[in-house]
Design an enzyme around this catalytic site. Structure first.
Site, PDB file in Angstrom:
ATOM      1  CD  GLU A  11      -0.109  25.866 -18.694  1.00  0.00           C
ATOM      2  OE1 GLU A  11       0.672  26.769 -18.364  1.00  0.00           O
ATOM      3  OE2 GLU A  11      -1.251  25.726 -18.194  1.00  0.00           O
ATOM      4  CG  ASP A  23      -4.153  22.648 -14.270  1.00  0.00           C
ATOM      5  OD1 ASP A  23      -4.968  23.575 -14.062  1.00  0.00           O
ATOM      6  OD2 ASP A  23      -2.958  22.728 -13.939  1.00  0.00           O
ATOM      7  NE  ARG A  31     -10.093  22.410  -4.376  1.00  0.00           N
ATOM      8  CZ  ARG A  31     -11.373  22.755  -4.387  1.00  0.00           C
ATOM      9  NH1 ARG A  31     -12.150  22.430  -3.374  1.00  0.00           N
ATOM     10  NH2 ARG A  31     -11.883  23.399  -5.415  1.00  0.00           N
ATOM     11  CD  GLU A  37      -5.905  22.650  -9.397  1.00  0.00           C
ATOM     12  OE1 GLU A  37      -6.534  23.693  -9.156  1.00  0.00           O
ATOM     13  OE2 GLU A  37      -5.574  21.823  -8.501  1.00  0.00           O
ATOM     14  CG  HIS A  42      -9.973  33.149  -4.146  1.00  0.00           C
ATOM     15  ND1 HIS A  42     -11.156  32.544  -3.758  1.00  0.00           N
ATOM     16  CD2 HIS A  42      -9.788  32.824  -5.454  1.00  0.00           C
ATOM     17  CE1 HIS A  42     -11.653  31.876  -4.788  1.00  0.00           C
ATOM     18  NE2 HIS A  42     -10.860  32.035  -5.823  1.00  0.00           N
ATOM     19  CG  HIS A  46      -5.852  31.177  -5.034  1.00  0.00           C
ATOM     20  ND1 HIS A  46      -4.923  31.987  -5.640  1.00  0.00           N
ATOM     21  CD2 HIS A  46      -6.167  30.220  -5.928  1.00  0.00           C
ATOM     22  CE1 HIS A  46      -4.694  31.531  -6.857  1.00  0.00           C
ATOM     23  NE2 HIS A  46      -5.440  30.462  -7.061  1.00  0.00           N
TER      24      HIS A  46
END
Length: 377
Positions: free
Chosen positions: A129, A107, A217, A143, A248, A215
Site C-alpha cells: 500500500e 503508514d 487523532r 501517518e 474507540h 476516531h
C-alpha cells in the site's frame, strides 16, 4: 514471546512480515498466506502489538500465529516513547532473524520504525500500500510522515492504484521499483464476506442502519464534537434510521461520544467490533459515516455509500468514482449530505454502485510473485 529461529531449507528466502495494528493485519494477512504457499519463501510473522487486542482478533480470523511477539503496547504511550521502544526491539529481532526482506504495510508507527530498523541493518524492505499521499504532512497525523519515511527506505513499492504509482513517480522513485498490484484489503474482504457472521448489535426491524466509525487523532476536540452533534441531529430528524457506532476506547473519543450520543433510542454505542462482525455490520448498513481509510476501500465494494468526515483523503479514486464523498468534520455538512442520501433514492442509487477502484482480489498473489522473481530469479 520470541521463538527460536528455524533453519532455512535449500534456496528459501526468509521474509519477515511485520504487523502492529488491526488495519495492517487485515491487509497483510492475505499477503502472508500467499507467501506461505510459495515454495521459495520462509515466512516469519512479527507482531509488534502496537494495538494488542485489535491485532490479535484479526490474526486469529485468518488463522495466522505470530512467530515473534514484541507485545509493545503500553497505556497512554506517547509517539516518541512508542517509536524509540519499537526501533530498539525491532533492531534486536532483525539482527537475530537476518531476513532477506522485511515486508511492511501502510503508514503506522510500526511501519515507519520497521523500515528504519531494516535500513540500519541493510535489509531490503517491501512496502505494501505504497504511494498514498494527502500532500499535508499534518493530516493525517502522524501517518502522512510515516508513509513518506517508509517509502524512502523501501526497495519495493506495491502501489494499490495508478494514482498511488503516480504519486511515487512525481517524488522521483525509480519506475522499475513501483508495482501496481491493487489493494490487498479487497483480497481480505472477499475472503471473509461470505462467512455467516451475525451482526453483533440489535437494530430494530424496519429501520435503515447507518454505521459510524470516527476516531482520527486530527479530529480530536472541537471537530469531533461537531461529528457527534451531527449524528445526534440526524437521529432526531429521521425516526426510521438507527445509528450504530463502535466507539474507540481513547478518552478523546469515548468521552464526547457518550456525553453527546448516549441514551438516544436511535443510537447504539458499542465497543469496537472485531473484523468479521464489522464486515457483517458493513453488509447490513444502508450507508456509512467514517474517518477511516480502510472503510473507504471496503464499503464501496459492498455497494455502500461512504461519507468521509475528513477534509482530505489519500484515497481519491473512490471519490472520483462517485462512491465516496468528503464532507469534513462539519456538523451542517454531515447533516445535509446524510439527509440527502436518506431522502433521495436517486442520489443514493448513484453512490451505491457496488464497484471498487481498489482491486480484483488478486493483489497478494502479485506481490508474492514480484518478491519471488526479484529474490530468487
Amino acid at each position: 514471546m520470541m521463538q527460536a529461529v528455524s533453519p532455512r531449507q535449500g534456496a528459501c528466502k526468509r521474509i519477515l512480515a511485520v504487523v502492529g495494528t488491526r488495519p495492517e493485519a487485515i491487509k497483510m494477512a492475505p499477503v502472508i498466506r500467499a507467501l506461505q504457499s510459495a515454495p521459495w519463501a520462509d515466512v516469519r510473522v512479527l507482531a509488534t502489538a502496537q494495538h494488542r487486542q485489535m491485532l490479535d482478533q484479526v490474526l486469529d480470523a485468518f488463522g495466522i500465529v505470530p512467530d515473534i511477539d514484541l507485545d509493545i503496547m503500553a497505556p497512554n504511550q506517547t509517539l516518541p516513547e512508542l517509536t524509540s521502544r519499537l526501533l530498539s526491539k525491532l533492531d534486536e529481532v532483525f539482527a537475530r532473524e537476518r531476513p532477506d526482506a522485511v515486508l511492511i504495510q501502510g503508514d503506522t508507527t510500526t511501519v515507519m520504525t520497521a523500515a528504519m530498523a531494516a535500513f540500519y541493518r541493510r535489509i531490503d524492505v517491501g512496502h505494501v500500500e505504497a504511494g498514498l499521499r494527502t500532500g499535508d504532512l499534518h493530516n493525517p497525523f502522524p501517518e502522512e510522515m510515516n508513509r513518506i519515511v517508509a517509502g524512502r527506505l523501501s526497495r519495493w513499492h506495491f502501489a494499490p492504484t495508478e494514482g498511488a504509482r503516480d504519486n511515487l513517480l512525481r517524488e522521483g522513485f525509480d519506475p522499475a521499483s513501483v508495482h501496481v498490484t491493487g489493494n490487498t484489503v479487497i483480497d481480505a474482504l472477499l475472503d471473509v464476506v461470505q462467512r455467516d457472521t451475525p451482526l453483533p448489535v440489535e437494530v430494530p426491524e424496519g429501520r435503515r442502519m447507518v454505521l459510524v466509525t470516527a476516531h482520527r487523532r486530527e479530529n480530536f476536540g472541537a471537530p469531533f464534537r461537531e461529528v457527534c452533534l451531527a449524528i445526534r441531529d440526524l437521529a432526531d430528524r429521521h425516526d426510521d434510521v438507527h445509528f450504530v457506532y463502535p466507539v474507540h476506547p481513547n478518552p478523546n473519543v469515548s468521552g464526547p461520544a457518550r456525553e453527546i450520543l448516549g441514551g438516544h433510542d436511535r443510537i447504539t454505542l458499542c465497543p469496537p467490533m472485531d473484523y468479521l462482525p464489522f464486515v457483517a455490520a458493513m453488509k447490513r448498513a444502508h450507508l456509512i459515516l467514517t474517518d477511516s481509510g480502510g472503510v473507504q476501500e471496503e464499503a464501496p465494494a459492498l455497494g455502500k455509500p461512504v461519507l468521509v468526515m475528513r477534509r482530505e483523503t489519500e484515497r481519491p479514486e473512490a471519490v472520483e468514482a462517485g462512491v465516496v464523498k468528503l464532507v469534513g468534520p462539519v456538523r451542517d455538512a454531515i447533516v445535509a449530505e446524510v439527509s440527502w442520501l436518506l431522502d433521495e433514492p436517486g442520489a443514493y442509487a448513484g453512490m451505491a454502485k457496488g464497484v471498487s477502484p481498489y482491486g480484483d482480489g488478486h493483489a497478494s498473489g502479485r506481490i508474492a510473485d514480484i518478491l519471488g522473481r526479484d529474490l530468487i530469479g
